[in-house]
Design an enzyme around this catalytic site. Structure first.
Site, short mmCIF file in Angstrom:
data_model
loop_
_atom_site.label_atom_id
_atom_site.label_comp_id
_atom_site.label_asym_id
_atom_site.label_seq_id
_atom_site.Cartn_x
_atom_site.Cartn_y
_atom_site.Cartn_z
N ASN A 15 0.86 -1.25 -0.11
CA ASN A 15 -0.10 0.01 0.15
C ASN A 15 0.83 1.12 0.04
OD1 ASN A 15 -1.90 1.97 0.49
ND2 ASN A 15 -2.26 1.41 2.62
N TRP A 16 1.03 1.94 -1.03
CA TRP A 16 1.84 3.18 -1.14
C TRP A 16 1.35 4.30 -0.39
CZ3 TRP A 16 4.42 3.09 -6.68
CH2 TRP A 16 5.31 2.14 -7.24
N LYS A 17 0.17 4.04 -0.17
CA LYS A 17 -0.38 5.47 0.44
C LYS A 17 -0.44 6.57 -0.56
CE LYS A 17 -0.01 3.24 4.89
NZ LYS A 17 0.13 3.47 6.23
N HIS A 103 -9.28 1.36 5.42
CA HIS A 103 -8.03 1.50 5.99
C HIS A 103 -8.22 2.44 7.29
CE1 HIS A 103 -3.78 2.64 6.70
NE2 HIS A 103 -3.43 1.43 5.92
N GLU A 105 -6.34 5.13 8.22
CA GLU A 105 -6.16 6.36 7.89
C GLU A 105 -7.60 6.81 7.17
OE1 GLU A 105 -2.44 5.58 5.66
OE2 GLU A 105 -1.82 4.94 7.55
N GLU A 173 -4.57 -4.63 10.84
CA GLU A 173 -3.52 -3.59 11.21
C GLU A 173 -3.66 -2.86 12.58
OE1 GLU A 173 -1.63 -2.86 7.11
OE2 GLU A 173 -3.54 -1.10 7.29
N GLY A 179 3.33 2.42 10.79
CA GLY A 179 4.40 3.40 10.48
C GLY A 179 5.18 3.72 11.65
N SER A 218 4.08 -2.20 10.17
CA SER A 218 5.63 -2.24 10.24
C SER A 218 6.01 -3.43 9.98
CB SER A 218 5.89 -1.91 11.81
OG SER A 218 5.63 -0.46 12.30
P1 13P Z 1 3.58 0.28 7.46
O1 13P Z 1 3.94 -0.94 6.92
O2 13P Z 1 4.32 1.70 6.78
O3 13P Z 1 3.44 0.42 9.12
O4 13P Z 1 1.97 0.61 6.99
C1 13P Z 1 1.09 -0.52 7.28
C2 13P Z 1 -0.08 0.05 6.62
O5 13P Z 1 -1.02 0.79 6.95
C3 13P Z 1 -0.32 -0.95 5.34
O6 13P Z 1 -1.72 -0.35 4.92
#
Ligand code: 13P
Length: 256
Positions: A15-17, A103, A105, A173, A179, A218
């Protein structure tokens, strides 16, 4: 796939966000090339979810690659007066094969509720794609001992009755692990994934065993193998470490 013993084929999804300009396409291409060059392919499906602007071009460039392209969110209706939004059908037309919905976020910064997430999951199904439905507790909820309750409630409310192993992947998650470099212990991951599995089987019967449950938060090359070996962990949803080919390949290596 049936029976408790049969493990679903794993999925490693990036997931590149809100990261990735055109130049980042080279990273996905490097992953695809490295996978294609191997004598034995990994025992996992591989997916990359770039920003929506890159979905079409990457789906075209990588159409013969051992790597699928997905999107990070969608609207719940098919088309119409929704300025700035993208429907699941539009993303399917662009070449996405899966869409992440719910997600943390999106839940936190766009006030998305379980009910809305379910509408989006149904939209993804309507478009014929696979929905990756995310759930997970906050730090406060974990400290208050509410993790399993929160996760099972989100799962229950975010999934529609038409959920199948083909049209849906669940991603656990923990919000506090995203992150941050922090991860739950393997025992904690096992507990939550077992609770998710139990609920999936209770609701969807035998098919519940075959629905993939990803761990996200992470995941790095250094911890991927250990996390992926935990019972009921059927792959990873990877944020930061999916942006660089070497890191993402290092995580995929957990399935060599
Ligand atoms: P990280 O791997 O950067 O912790 O992010 C996880 C995430 O939110 C994937 O959707």
């Amino acid at each position: 796939m049936t029976g408790e013993g049969a493990r679903p084929r794993p999925l490693v999804a990036g997931n590149w966000k809100m990261n990735g300009r055109r130049s980042a396409i080279a990273e996905a291409k490097a992953v695809a090339d490295a996978l294609a060059a191997r004598e034995t392919p990994p025992r996992a499906d591989i997916l990359v979810c770039p920003p929506a602007t890159l979905v079409m071009v990457m789906a075209e460039i990588l159409k013969d690659a051992p790597l699928a392209i997905g999107a990070q969110d969608c609207h719940w209706v098919e088309s119409g007066a929704h300025t700035g939004d993208l429907s699941a059908e539009i993303l399917a037309d662009a070449g996405a094969s899966a869409i992440i919905v719910g997600h943390s976020e999106r839940r936190a910064y766009h006030d998305e509720t379980d009910l809305l997430v379910k509408s989006k999951q149904q939209a993804v199904h309507r478009a014929g794609l696979t929905a990756i439905v995310c759930i997970g507790e906050t730090k406060g909820q974990r400290l208050a001992g509410q993790t399993i309750d929160v996760v099972v409630r989100q799962l229950e409310r975010s999934l529609c009755d038409a959920t199948t192993p083909e049209n849906t992947v669940v991603a656990y998650e923990p919000v506090w692990a995203i992150g941050t470099g922090l991860t739950p212990t393997n025992a904690d991951v096992a507990d939550v994934h077992a609770a998710i599995r139990d609920r999936l089987v209770a609701r969807f019967g035998e098919a519940g065993h075959a629905i993939r449950i990803l761990y996200g938060g992470s995941v790095k090359p250094q911890n991927a193998k250990e996390l992926m070996a935990v019972a009921n962990v059927d792959g990873a949803l990877v944020g930061g470490a999916s942006l660089k080919a070497a890191d993402f390949l290092g995580i995929i290596a957990a399935y060599e």
